[in-house]
Design a protein around this motif. Structure first.
Motif, short mmCIF file in Angstrom:
data_model
loop_
_atom_site.label_atom_id
_atom_site.label_comp_id
_atom_site.label_asym_id
_atom_site.label_seq_id
_atom_site.Cartn_x
_atom_site.Cartn_y
_atom_site.Cartn_z
N MET A 3 1.04 -1.17 -0.17
CA MET A 3 0.01 -0.05 -0.54
C MET A 3 0.20 1.16 0.46
O MET A 3 1.79 1.24 0.32
CB MET A 3 -0.85 0.33 1.09
CG MET A 3 -2.12 -0.99 0.83
SD MET A 3 -3.06 -0.69 2.88
CE MET A 3 -2.62 -1.72 3.91
N SER A 4 0.23 2.17 -0.26
CA SER A 4 1.00 3.83 0.01
C SER A 4 0.48 4.31 0.87
O SER A 4 -0.23 4.59 0.81
CB SER A 4 0.86 4.39 -1.66
OG SER A 4 -0.13 4.48 -2.12
N VAL A 5 1.23 5.77 1.01
CA VAL A 5 0.56 5.70 1.92
C VAL A 5 0.28 7.42 1.68
O VAL A 5 1.03 8.34 0.53
CB VAL A 5 1.90 6.51 2.98
CG1 VAL A 5 1.98 7.62 3.90
CG2 VAL A 5 3.07 5.36 3.47
N ILE A 6 -1.15 8.15 2.03
CA ILE A 6 -1.70 8.93 1.68
C ILE A 6 -1.55 10.58 2.54
O ILE A 6 -1.56 10.07 3.97
CB ILE A 6 -3.00 9.03 1.57
CG1 ILE A 6 -3.30 7.66 0.83
CG2 ILE A 6 -3.94 9.99 1.36
CD1 ILE A 6 -2.78 7.81 -0.78
N ILE A 7 -1.06 11.49 2.22
CA ILE A 7 -1.26 12.67 3.36
C ILE A 7 -2.58 13.29 3.12
O ILE A 7 -2.47 13.53 2.02
CB ILE A 7 -0.15 13.75 2.79
CG1 ILE A 7 0.93 12.66 2.87
CG2 ILE A 7 0.42 14.57 4.20
CD1 ILE A 7 1.78 12.71 4.61
N ALA A 8 -2.84 13.32 4.06
CA ALA A 8 -4.51 14.29 3.74
C ALA A 8 -5.02 14.62 5.12
O ALA A 8 -4.57 14.70 6.00
CB ALA A 8 -5.32 12.71 3.20
N ALA A 9 -6.14 15.93 5.12
CA ALA A 9 -6.37 15.65 6.77
C ALA A 9 -6.96 14.81 6.96
O ALA A 9 -7.80 14.19 6.67
CB ALA A 9 -7.60 17.18 5.36
N ALA A 10 -6.88 15.37 8.65
CA ALA A 10 -7.02 14.23 9.16
C ALA A 10 -8.17 14.51 9.83
O ALA A 10 -9.18 15.65 9.63
CB ALA A 10 -6.47 15.09 11.13
N ARG A 11 -9.09 13.04 10.05
CA ARG A 11 -10.36 13.65 10.25
C ARG A 11 -10.77 13.85 11.65
O ARG A 11 -10.04 13.03 12.46
CB ARG A 11 -11.39 12.48 9.44
CG ARG A 11 -11.34 11.70 7.56
CD ARG A 11 -11.59 10.82 7.72
NE ARG A 11 -11.86 9.59 8.42
CZ ARG A 11 -10.73 8.30 8.15
NH1 ARG A 11 -10.75 8.77 6.63
NH2 ARG A 11 -10.47 7.60 8.77
N PRO A 12 -11.78 13.98 12.46
CA PRO A 12 -12.53 13.51 14.24
C PRO A 12 -11.98 12.67 14.30
O PRO A 12 -11.63 12.51 15.47
CB PRO A 12 -13.85 14.70 13.71
CG PRO A 12 -13.80 16.02 12.50
CD PRO A 12 -13.17 14.62 11.91
N ASP A 13 -12.52 11.36 13.39
CA ASP A 13 -12.17 10.20 14.51
C ASP A 13 -10.73 9.42 13.90
O ASP A 13 -11.01 8.44 14.96
CB ASP A 13 -13.58 9.26 13.48
CG ASP A 13 -12.90 8.94 12.06
OD1 ASP A 13 -12.58 9.88 11.23
OD2 ASP A 13 -13.54 7.68 11.65
N GLU A 14 -9.89 10.57 14.05
CA GLU A 14 -9.13 9.88 14.26
C GLU A 14 -8.23 10.94 15.04
O GLU A 14 -7.28 10.26 15.10
CB GLU A 14 -7.74 10.26 12.76
CG GLU A 14 -8.48 9.28 11.93
CD GLU A 14 -7.94 9.71 10.45
OE1 GLU A 14 -7.79 8.47 9.44
OE2 GLU A 14 -8.07 11.39 9.81
#
Length: 164
Positions: A3-14
């Motif tokens: 799998m590749s690592v994705i950079i994204a905005a954090a979600r509240p459930d994280e």
């Protein structure tokens, strides 16, 4: 197939995953300074949830697992303030810290960070200092906070100030 690592905005459930990663990632810093009361180790889940709502928080995801995080905001002087860059120990030295930091700088620039960027780390955190210097940050201040620890502040000019 990996799998590749994705950079994204954090979600509240994280929030809980981020807090656990932060706790894990700052253990080595606590050992370096013999100080287990560092702010990242004592932060509450409620406080982190407030930061998620108020600041830019990015995560590096490997599938559903948060393996890196960084947060920041633009202050009243237009300076992008960056903090709590953490990469899971098993994922370090693969460029995730650089990817997270450059992605956050881009987002803070969109938010109006015309005065460049600032961050800080401990004086014994040599890996952190190397990374920041490679990415164009320069030391602006060293402030002793205890017998065992000094805080090194580093700054990097913003793209708009470079073009001026």
């Amino acid at each position: 197939m990996g799998m590749s690592v994705i950079i994204a905005a954090a979600r509240p459930d994280e929030a809980e995953q981020i807090l656990k990663l932060q706790y894990l990632g700052y253990q080595s810093e606590a050992e370096l300074y013999s100080d287990w009361n560092l702010a990242p180790l004592t932060q509450t889940l409620e406080s982190l949830k407030a930061e998620l709502a108020e600041h830019r928080v990015l995560v590096a995801r490997l599938g559903d697992e948060v393996v890196g995080t960084v947060r920041g905001w633009v202050d009243e002087d237009g300076v992008g303030r960056i903090g709590r860059l953490v990469v899971h120990p098993r994922m370090q030295r693969h460029g995730l810290g650089r990817r997270l930091l450059t992605a956050l700088e881009a987002q803070l620039a969109e938010d109006g960070a015309s005065g460049g960027y600032r961050l800080f780390t401990g004086h014994r955190s040599l890996g952190n200092l190397r990374l920041y210097r490679r990415l164009g940050y320069r030391e602006t201040e060293v402030r002793e906070v205890s017998r065992r620890m000094s805080i090194v502040t580093l700054a990097k000019p913003g793209e708009t100030s470079l073009a001026a």
